[in-house]
Design an enzyme around this catalytic site. Structure first.
Site, PDB file in Angstrom:
ATOM      1  N   ARG A  32       0.861  -1.198   0.000  1.00 40.73           N
ATOM      2  CA  ARG A  32       0.000   0.000   0.000  1.00 40.73           C
ATOM      3  C   ARG A  32       0.879   1.223   0.000  1.00 40.73           C
ATOM      4  O   ARG A  32       1.655   1.434   0.935  1.00 40.73           O
ATOM      5  CB  ARG A  32      -0.929   0.012   1.212  1.00 40.73           C
ATOM      6  CG  ARG A  32      -2.126   0.969   1.018  1.00 40.73           C
ATOM      7  CD  ARG A  32      -2.929   1.137   2.303  1.00 40.73           C
ATOM      8  NE  ARG A  32      -2.182   1.929   3.250  1.00 40.73           N
ATOM      9  CZ  ARG A  32      -2.227   1.774   4.578  1.00 40.73           C
ATOM     10  NH1 ARG A  32      -2.990   0.858   5.120  1.00 40.73           N
ATOM     11  NH2 ARG A  32      -1.501   2.547   5.360  1.00 40.73           N
ATOM     12  N   GLU A  65       4.749   7.027   2.488  1.00 40.19           N
ATOM     13  CA  GLU A  65       5.562   5.817   2.651  1.00 40.19           C
ATOM     14  C   GLU A  65       4.951   4.708   1.817  1.00 40.19           C
ATOM     15  O   GLU A  65       3.829   4.825   1.328  1.00 40.19           O
ATOM     16  CB  GLU A  65       5.610   5.384   4.126  1.00 40.19           C
ATOM     17  CG  GLU A  65       4.258   4.969   4.657  1.00 40.19           C
ATOM     18  CD  GLU A  65       4.326   4.063   5.885  1.00 40.19           C
ATOM     19  OE1 GLU A  65       5.392   3.501   6.190  1.00 40.19           O
ATOM     20  OE2 GLU A  65       3.275   3.892   6.527  1.00 40.19           O
ATOM     21  N   ASN A 103       4.009   0.720   2.304  1.00 38.30           N
ATOM     22  CA  ASN A 103       3.929  -0.385   3.263  1.00 38.30           C
ATOM     23  C   ASN A 103       4.069  -1.709   2.536  1.00 38.30           C
ATOM     24  O   ASN A 103       3.378  -1.952   1.546  1.00 38.30           O
ATOM     25  CB  ASN A 103       2.575  -0.366   3.962  1.00 38.30           C
ATOM     26  CG  ASN A 103       2.340   0.949   4.692  1.00 38.30           C
ATOM     27  OD1 ASN A 103       2.868   1.164   5.775  1.00 38.30           O
ATOM     28  ND2 ASN A 103       1.573   1.845   4.087  1.00 38.30           N
ATOM     29  N   SER A 105      -3.058  -2.537   5.896  1.00 40.80           N
ATOM     30  CA  SER A 105      -4.437  -2.833   6.291  1.00 40.80           C
ATOM     31  C   SER A 105      -5.468  -2.012   5.520  1.00 40.80           C
ATOM     32  O   SER A 105      -5.129  -1.101   4.768  1.00 40.80           O
ATOM     33  CB  SER A 105      -4.604  -2.648   7.797  1.00 40.80           C
ATOM     34  OG  SER A 105      -4.189  -1.372   8.148  1.00 40.80           O
ATOM     35  N   LYS A 115      11.678   2.827   6.199  1.00 41.11           N
ATOM     36  CA  LYS A 115      11.898   4.216   5.766  1.00 41.11           C
ATOM     37  C   LYS A 115      13.314   4.450   5.236  1.00 41.11           C
ATOM     38  O   LYS A 115      13.528   5.304   4.387  1.00 41.11           O
ATOM     39  CB  LYS A 115      11.614   5.176   6.924  1.00 41.11           C
ATOM     40  CG  LYS A 115      10.133   5.543   7.053  1.00 41.11           C
ATOM     41  CD  LYS A 115       9.402   4.739   8.032  1.00 41.11           C
ATOM     42  CE  LYS A 115       7.919   5.022   8.047  1.00 41.11           C
ATOM     43  NZ  LYS A 115       7.150   3.936   8.660  1.00 41.11           N
ATOM     44  N   LYS A 157      11.786  10.459  11.268  1.00 44.02           N
ATOM     45  CA  LYS A 157      11.169   9.129  11.320  1.00 44.02           C
ATOM     46  C   LYS A 157      12.170   8.031  11.674  1.00 44.02           C
ATOM     47  O   LYS A 157      13.213   7.918  11.040  1.00 44.02           O
ATOM     48  CB  LYS A 157      10.584   8.780   9.959  1.00 44.02           C
ATOM     49  CG  LYS A 157       9.497   9.698   9.479  1.00 44.02           C
ATOM     50  CD  LYS A 157       8.877   9.130   8.207  1.00 44.02           C
ATOM     51  CE  LYS A 157       7.673   9.929   7.795  1.00 44.02           C
ATOM     52  NZ  LYS A 157       6.976   9.268   6.676  1.00 44.02           N
ATOM     53  N   GLU A 201       6.866   0.954  12.113  1.00 45.54           N
ATOM     54  CA  GLU A 201       5.570   1.007  11.443  1.00 45.54           C
ATOM     55  C   GLU A 201       4.482   1.096  12.501  1.00 45.54           C
ATOM     56  O   GLU A 201       4.725   0.789  13.654  1.00 45.54           O
ATOM     57  CB  GLU A 201       5.325  -0.297  10.656  1.00 45.54           C
ATOM     58  CG  GLU A 201       6.369  -0.643   9.635  1.00 45.54           C
ATOM     59  CD  GLU A 201       6.339   0.308   8.463  1.00 45.54           C
ATOM     60  OE1 GLU A 201       5.241   0.756   8.103  1.00 45.54           O
ATOM     61  OE2 GLU A 201       7.410   0.612   7.924  1.00 45.54           O
ATOM     62  N   GLY A 202       3.290   1.426  12.040  1.00 38.88           N
ATOM     63  CA  GLY A 202       2.144   1.295  12.940  1.00 38.88           C
ATOM     64  C   GLY A 202       1.678   2.594  13.554  1.00 38.88           C
ATOM     65  O   GLY A 202       0.707   2.617  14.306  1.00 38.88           O
ATOM     66  N   ARG A 224      -7.899   7.635   4.451  1.00 38.22           N
ATOM     67  CA  ARG A 224      -8.000   7.862   5.902  1.00 38.22           C
ATOM     68  C   ARG A 224      -8.016   9.344   6.141  1.00 38.22           C
ATOM     69  O   ARG A 224      -7.241  10.084   5.526  1.00 38.22           O
ATOM     70  CB  ARG A 224      -6.768   7.292   6.610  1.00 38.22           C
ATOM     71  CG  ARG A 224      -6.918   5.908   7.094  1.00 38.22           C
ATOM     72  CD  ARG A 224      -5.615   5.429   7.676  1.00 38.22           C
ATOM     73  NE  ARG A 224      -4.506   5.686   6.777  1.00 38.22           N
ATOM     74  CZ  ARG A 224      -3.241   5.457   7.082  1.00 38.22           C
ATOM     75  NH1 ARG A 224      -2.911   5.014   8.266  1.00 38.22           N
ATOM     76  NH2 ARG A 224      -2.289   5.704   6.217  1.00 38.22           N
TER      77      ARG A 224
HETATM   78  N1  LIG Z   1       6.416  13.886   5.348  1.00 38.49           N
HETATM   79  C1  LIG Z   1       5.276  13.967   6.017  1.00 38.49           C
HETATM   80  N2  LIG Z   1       4.559  15.106   6.023  1.00 38.49           N
HETATM   81  C2  LIG Z   1       3.397  15.199   6.715  1.00 38.49           C
HETATM   82  N3  LIG Z   1       2.868  14.195   7.453  1.00 38.49           N
HETATM   83  C3  LIG Z   1       3.539  13.029   7.483  1.00 38.49           C
HETATM   84  C4  LIG Z   1       4.765  12.848   6.771  1.00 38.49           C
HETATM   85  N4  LIG Z   1       5.203  11.597   7.000  1.00 38.49           N
HETATM   86  C5  LIG Z   1       4.288  11.022   7.806  1.00 38.49           C
HETATM   87  N5  LIG Z   1       3.275  11.858   8.105  1.00 38.49           N
HETATM   88  C6  LIG Z   1       2.092  11.571   8.943  1.00 38.49           C
HETATM   89  O1  LIG Z   1       2.444  10.604   9.921  1.00 38.49           O
HETATM   90  C7  LIG Z   1       1.730   9.378   9.739  1.00 38.49           C
HETATM   91  C8  LIG Z   1       2.637   8.204  10.029  1.00 38.49           C
HETATM   92  O2  LIG Z   1       3.782   8.241   9.190  1.00 38.49           O
HETATM   93  P1  LIG Z   1       4.227   7.003   8.311  1.00 38.49           P
HETATM   94  O3  LIG Z   1       5.436   7.380   7.560  1.00 38.49           O
HETATM   95  O4  LIG Z   1       3.086   6.553   7.479  1.00 38.49           O
HETATM   96  O5  LIG Z   1       4.621   5.932   9.414  1.00 38.49           O
HETATM   97  P2  LIG Z   1       3.925   4.607   9.936  1.00 38.49           P
HETATM   98  O6  LIG Z   1       4.766   3.526   9.375  1.00 38.49           O
HETATM   99  O7  LIG Z   1       3.979   4.720  11.407  1.00 38.49           O
HETATM  100  O8  LIG Z   1       2.531   4.558   9.366  1.00 38.49           O
HETATM  101  C9  LIG Z   1       1.236   9.445   8.301  1.00 38.49           C
HETATM  102  O9  LIG Z   1       0.066   8.665   8.150  1.00 38.49           O
HETATM  103  C10 LIG Z   1       0.999  10.915   8.095  1.00 38.49           C
HETATM  104  O10 LIG Z   1      -0.261  11.303   8.625  1.00 38.49           O
HETATM  105 MG   LIG Z   2       1.871   4.941   7.504  1.00 39.59          MG
END
Ligand SMILES: Nc1ncnc2c1ncn2[C@@H]1O[C@H](COP(=O)(O)OP(=O)(O)O)[C@@H](O)[C@H]1O
Ligand SMILES: [Mg+2]
Length: 481
Positions: free
Chosen positions: A129, A146, A148, A153, A310, A368, A372-373, A456
Site C-alpha cells: 500500500r 511511505e 507499506n 491494512s 523508511k 522518522k 511502522e504502525g 484515511r
Molecule cells: N512527510 C510527512 N509530512 C506530513 N505528514 C507526514 C509525513 N510523513 C508522515 N506523516 C504523517 O504521519 C503518519 C505516520 O507516518 P508514516 O510514515 O506513514 O509511518 P507509519 O509507518 O507509522 O505509518 C502518516 O500517516 C501521516 O499522517
Molecule cells: Mg503509515
C-alpha cells in the site's frame, strides 16, 4: 503545527440538523452490518464489535492526482520487487541502522541467515500500500508518505467504505454524484493475490495461515480477507495463528515444509511482525526465523519486509538510485514526481547538512525511525529537541529526515464510537492509500496489479492518522475536477 492553508470544498454541505441526526444513526448501523467495525479497546469482547471511526461523507479529492497514483502503483510494485532482490543494496541501506536499532537489527539477522543458508522459497508475494498526501504548496500534487510492504491494512474495510458512501449519497438524494466515487474492490484483489500465490505453492492440501496478534482490534479487516478467500476458493483452509503458536506448535519437516499441528502451510500472511511489541520474547523471534527458513510462501518474506523500511525509501530518493532498478525514464520520472525531500543522517557531509536543516527549520520536516504502525514520528519542536540530543551519537543514523507535506484541509463529520449526535463539523485532512499486488521470483514478475484504494481522514491539527491507533477515520475519495 502550522495550519494547512488551502481548503478543498465539501460537495455535500450543509445538511440540516434533523437530517444529519437521522443519517448518522443509519450510517452507524450500515457500518456495523457491513464490517466497518472493530473491537473495543476499553471493553474488549469476542462477542461484539463497534463502529470504526469513519467519515459520514466522502472527502473531495482531485481526480487527476488520484488517477496518476493509481497508474503508478504497478511501477512501485516492480520497484519494490527489484530492490528486494538486490542484496548489496539492502545491506548498504541498513549498515549503520542495525548497529543502533536492535529491532531492525533482529530483522536483518533473519535476512542474513536465510540469505546465507539459501532462500528456500523463491516465490514472493507482496500486498503493498503506497500512501500519499496532497501537497498544498506544490499545486496540490500527491506526494508519497511511505510504502507499506507488511500488514497493509484496510483493503477489506476500505472496499466497504466505497459502498457505504454510495449508499449514503443515495440516501441524501445525490444520485447524480455517485459516479464520482471511484470503483474499489481492494478486498477481492488482495484476497485473490493471496490465493494466486498459494496456488503456486503447488499443494492443494496445504493451508493458509494468517499470522495475527493474540488479541486483534482490527478484526473485521482481517476476517473480511479470510471470508473472501473462502468465497473465492471454498476448499482452502485458513487459520489464524500467532507467532507464539508457531513457536509452540510449528516445525519444519525433512522436505522443508512448514508444519503447524498436522497441517502443511502453503502460505503465511503476516498481519503482525512489524513492531517490537509483536516479539515479547525470543520465542517469537525464533518463530519468525522458522517461517522464513521454511518453504511456505510468505506475504511478505523478510526481504520484502525490509524494503518497506523508511531507510530504503530514503535511499531510493537519492539521485541516480532509481536507475539501478528501472530502465524506462518515463517510469523513473513519474516516481520522482511523488517524492519529497528525504535525507539520511549518516556521519558524512550530507548527513551533517540534514542535521543542520532540521535544527534551522524544524517545522519543515518530520523525523522518522525505522518503525511502522503510527505514533513513532517527531514533528515541529520535537524534531529540533531530539536532533540536539542525538546529533553526536550513532543513534541519529537509524532515523531519516523527511520534508513535511502540507495537505489542504476540508470540512467533514467524523463519526467516532461514543461520539455525540449530531457530530461536530471538523477540519480534516486525508491520506490516500493505493493497494498493489505483486507475485514473482528473482527471475520474473508473474502478477503485477493495482487492486484498489483506501482513504484515511484525520483532524487537520493532528500529526498522525492511524485509525486503529485512534488518530484517524476511514473514508473514501469523492473525485473532483
Ligand atoms: N512527510 C510527512 N509530512 C506530513 N505528514 C507526514 C509525513 N510523513 C508522515 N506523516 C504523517 O504521519 C503518519 C505516520 O507516518 P508514516 O510514515 O506513514 O509511518 P507509519 O509507518 O507509522 O505509518 C502518516 O500517516 C501521516 O499522517
Ligand atoms: Mg503509515
Amino acid at each position: 503545527m502550522s495550519k494547512p492553508v488551502p481548503k478543498l470544498p465539501n460537495q455535500f454541505l450543509p445538511i440540516t440538523k434533523d437530517v444529519l441526526k437521522e443519517t448518522v444513526l443509519k450510517a452507524k448501523d450500515w457500518a456495523i452490518l457491513h464490517g466497518c467495525s472493530m473491537r473495543s479497546k476499553n471493553n474488549y469482547s469476542e462477542d461484539s464489535v463497534q463502529i470504526s471511526p469513519f467519515n459520514l461523507l466522502p472527502s473531495s479529492f482531485p481526480r487527476r492526482e488520484f488517477n496518476k497514483v493509481v497508474e503508478l502503483q504497478t511501477v512501485f510494485n516492480e520497484l519494490m520487487h527489484r530492490v528486494a532482490h538486490d542484496r548489496e543494496f539492502v545491506e548498504a541501506c541498513f549498515k549503520d541502522t542495525i548497529q543502533v536499532d536492535e529491532f531492525t537489527g533482529n530483522l536483518f539477522k533473519i535476512y542474513e541467515t536465510v540469505q546465507q543458508e539459501g532462500v528456500s522459497q523463491e516465490i514472493t508475494v507482496g500486498l503493498f500500500r503506497s500512501d500519499y498526501l496532497l501537497h498544498s504548496t506544490s499545486n496540490n500534487n500527491l506526494k508519497q508518505v511511505e510504502l507499506n510492504t507488511i500488514a497493509s491494512s484496510f483493503s477489506g474495510i476500505g472496499t466497504y467504505m466505497t459502498q457505504y458512501h454510495r449508499y449514503i449519497l443515495q440516501e441524501l438524494g445525490h444520485f447524480d454524484k455517485i459516479k464520482n466515487l471511484p470503483d474499489n474492490d481492494a478486498l477481492t484483489g488482495s484476497s485473490q493475490g493471496l490465493l494466486d500465490a498459494w496456488k503456486l505453492y503447488g499443494n492443494p492440501d496445504s493451508i493458509i495461515v494468517f499470522l495475527t496478534e493474540e488479541v486483534t482490534y482490527n478484526i473485521c479487516d482481517q476476517r473480511l480477507h479470510e471470508f473472501e478467500i473462502s468465497k473465492l476458493n471454498p476448499e482452502v483452509k485458513v487459520l489464524r495463528r500467532s507467532l507464539t503458536d508457531i513457536h509452540d506448535r510449528g516445525s519444519i519437516n525433512s522436505k522443508g515444509e512448514l508444519i503447524i499441528d498436522n497441517d502443511i502451510v502453503g502460505l503465511v500472511y503476516l498481519r503482525v511482525g512489524y513492531e517490537p511489541d509483536n516479539y515479547p520474547s525470543k520465542k517469537e523471534w525464533d518463530a519468525r526465523l522458522l517461517i522464513e527458513r521454511s518453504k511456505a510462501i510468505k506475504c511478505p518474506n523478510i526481504q520484502y519486509h525490509l524494503v518497506g523500511q523508511k531507510k530504503v525509501q530514503q535511499a531510493l530518493a537519492k539521485s541516480g538510485v532509481l536507475e539501478r532498478f528501472l530502465t524506462d525514464p518515463k517510469k523513473i520520472e513519474a516516481l520522482r514526481e511523488v517524492f519529497v525531500g528525504l535525507y539520511g543522517l549518516e556521519f558524512d557531509e550530507f548527513g551533517d547538512q540534514a542535521v543542520q536543516m532540521a535544527l534551522d527549520d524544524p517545522e519543515r520536516y518530520v523525523l522518522k525511525p525505522q518503525r511502522e504502525g503510527g505514533g513513532n514520528n517527531l514533528y515541529g519542536k520535537d524534531v529540533r529537541d531530539f536532533m540536539l540530543k542525538v546529533k553526536d551519537t550513532k543513534e541519529r543514523t537509524s532515523w531519516i529526515l523527511m520534508e513535511r507535506i502540507l495537505p489542504p484541509s476540508e470540512t467533514g463529520y467524523m463519526i467516532v464510537p461514543g461520539g455525540p449526535n449530531p457530530p461536530p463539523l471538523s477540519e480534516t485532512v486525508s491520506e490516500l492509500g493505493i493497494f498493489g499486488v505483486l507475485i514473482g521470483d528473482p527471475q520474473k514478475i508473474i502478477v503485477n496489479k493495482q487492486v484498489g484504494h483506501m482513504l484515511r481522514t484525520k483532524a487537520a491539527d493532528s500529526d498522525e492518522g492511524g485509525v486503529i491507533a485512534g488518530f484517524g477515520a476511514l473514508d473514501s475519495p469523492y473525485l473532483i475536477d
